[in-house]
Scaffold this active site. Structure first.
Site, mmCIF file in Angstrom:
data_model
loop_
_atom_site.group_PDB
_atom_site.id
_atom_site.type_symbol
_atom_site.label_atom_id
_atom_site.label_comp_id
_atom_site.label_asym_id
_atom_site.label_seq_id
_atom_site.Cartn_x
_atom_site.Cartn_y
_atom_site.Cartn_z
ATOM 1 N N GLY A 138 0.674 -1.373 -0.085
ATOM 2 C CA GLY A 138 0.176 0.028 -0.101
ATOM 3 C C GLY A 138 0.783 1.394 -0.031
ATOM 4 O O GLY A 138 0.387 2.199 -0.571
ATOM 5 N N ASP A 148 -4.666 2.084 10.998
ATOM 6 C CA ASP A 148 -5.864 1.917 11.469
ATOM 7 C C ASP A 148 -6.133 1.297 12.842
ATOM 8 O O ASP A 148 -5.820 2.083 13.831
ATOM 9 C CB ASP A 148 -6.851 0.784 10.410
ATOM 10 C CG ASP A 148 -8.162 0.963 10.536
ATOM 11 O OD1 ASP A 148 -8.850 1.279 11.346
ATOM 12 O OD2 ASP A 148 -8.703 0.124 9.449
ATOM 13 N N LYS A 171 -5.960 6.870 11.355
ATOM 14 C CA LYS A 171 -7.562 6.865 11.605
ATOM 15 C C LYS A 171 -7.482 6.659 13.186
ATOM 16 O O LYS A 171 -7.776 5.351 13.563
ATOM 17 C CB LYS A 171 -8.397 5.624 10.825
ATOM 18 C CG LYS A 171 -8.285 5.948 9.233
ATOM 19 C CD LYS A 171 -9.111 4.842 8.772
ATOM 20 C CE LYS A 171 -9.929 5.070 7.389
ATOM 21 N NZ LYS A 171 -10.663 4.220 6.910
ATOM 22 N N GLU A 214 3.920 4.092 6.066
ATOM 23 C CA GLU A 214 2.658 3.473 5.940
ATOM 24 C C GLU A 214 1.670 4.098 5.045
ATOM 25 O O GLU A 214 1.971 5.394 4.888
ATOM 26 C CB GLU A 214 1.953 3.130 7.047
ATOM 27 C CG GLU A 214 2.286 1.818 7.782
ATOM 28 C CD GLU A 214 1.697 0.780 7.230
ATOM 29 O OE1 GLU A 214 0.940 0.871 6.058
ATOM 30 O OE2 GLU A 214 1.413 -0.256 7.901
HETATM 31 O O1 LIG Z 1 -3.547 -0.626 11.505
HETATM 32 P P1 LIG Z 1 -3.906 -1.868 11.033
HETATM 33 O O2 LIG Z 1 -5.415 -2.176 11.301
HETATM 34 O O3 LIG Z 1 -3.055 -2.951 11.179
HETATM 35 O O4 LIG Z 1 -4.145 -1.723 9.316
HETATM 36 C C1 LIG Z 1 -3.292 -1.053 8.551
HETATM 37 C C2 LIG Z 1 -2.510 -1.808 7.489
HETATM 38 O O5 LIG Z 1 -3.705 -2.517 6.555
HETATM 39 C C3 LIG Z 1 -3.256 -2.104 5.216
HETATM 40 O O6 LIG Z 1 -2.722 -3.339 4.818
HETATM 41 P P2 LIG Z 1 -3.275 -4.516 4.123
HETATM 42 O O7 LIG Z 1 -2.993 -5.493 5.113
HETATM 43 O O8 LIG Z 1 -4.727 -4.265 3.592
HETATM 44 O O9 LIG Z 1 -2.274 -4.758 2.851
HETATM 45 P P3 LIG Z 1 -1.913 -4.090 1.627
HETATM 46 O O10 LIG Z 1 -1.385 -2.557 1.846
HETATM 47 O O11 LIG Z 1 -1.090 -4.811 0.889
HETATM 48 O O12 LIG Z 1 -3.266 -3.593 0.670
HETATM 49 C C4 LIG Z 1 -2.394 -0.951 5.413
HETATM 50 O O13 LIG Z 1 -1.607 -0.886 4.037
HETATM 51 C C5 LIG Z 1 -1.763 -1.086 6.689
HETATM 52 O O14 LIG Z 1 -0.475 -1.734 6.409
#
Ligand SMILES: O=P(O)(O)OC[C@H]1O[C@H](OP(=O)(O)OP(=O)(O)O)[C@H](O)[C@@H]1O
Length: 162
Positions: free
Chosen positions: A49, A109, A137, A105
């Site tokens: 991401g 979240d 967030k 990042e």
């Molecule tokens: O604070 P959290 O609840 O842990 O969420 C945040 C993480 O979730 C998303 O990654 P994702 O796992 O969707 O992978 P991606 O970036 O490959 O889509 C984003 O890129 C962060 O790394």
């Protein structure tokens, strides 16, 4: 194949607003890390991401010498709720011992991914770990993370909606 734009419901920030904000962060990061550059500064993007934000950020830090690497942590199944147990599926290759790391990042979240990755990078010997996220967030936070050394937290934008 679906376009990246198919999922967009509404635009929160324009390209110009994003560009201006990334420039501000890049300037702040460069000023904060300038004194650490002799030890080595490594920007670690969280794949996949963060790759665009990381590229934009690297272009905005001026003459600060940085190494770039990526780490991948998987915490989501097919849904959008973190399962609370991120797994590192692709690790950094750069030797982090004694270096100053900026973990980049796209979204913070629940904080699960960040908490896990900060501990991981600290265990690899980073002397400081800062975090720079495009979007924060804070209302959805479940895990509080602690930065390493004199690490700082940078955020591009804050958003409270799901
Ligand atoms: O604070 P959290 O609840 O842990 O969420 C945040 C993480 O979730 C998303 O990654 P994702 O796992 O969707 O992978 P991606 O970036 O490959 O889509 C984003 O890129 C962060 O790394």
């Amino acid at each position: 194949m679906a376009s990246l734009h198919d999922d967009i419901e509404r635009v929160l920030w324009t390209e110009e607003e994003i560009s201006a904000r990334v420039s501000e962060i890049g300037t702040a990061v460069a000023a904060d890390l300038e004194g650490s550059s002799s030890a080595g500064v490594v920007f670690v993007g969280v794949a996949t991401g963060a790759f665009l934000f990381l590229a934009d950020l690297v272009r905005r830090v001026g003459r600060l010498p940085v190494e770039v690497d990526f780490v991948r942590a998987e915490s989501y199944g097919s849904g959008t709720e973190s399962n609370g147990a991120p797994r590192i599926t692709c690790d950094v290759k750069v030797d982090l011992r004694g270096k100053h790391v900026l973990l980049v990042e796209d979204i913070v979240d629940s904080g699960n991914t960040l908490s896990c990755l900060i501990s991981h990078l600290e265990a690899k010997g980073a002397s400081s770990v800062s975090v720079c996220t495009f979007l924060d967030k804070p209302a959805r936070r479940k895990v509080h993370f602690k930065l390493v050394g004199d690490g700082k937290f940078y955020r591009g934008f804050e958003h409270e909606e799901d």
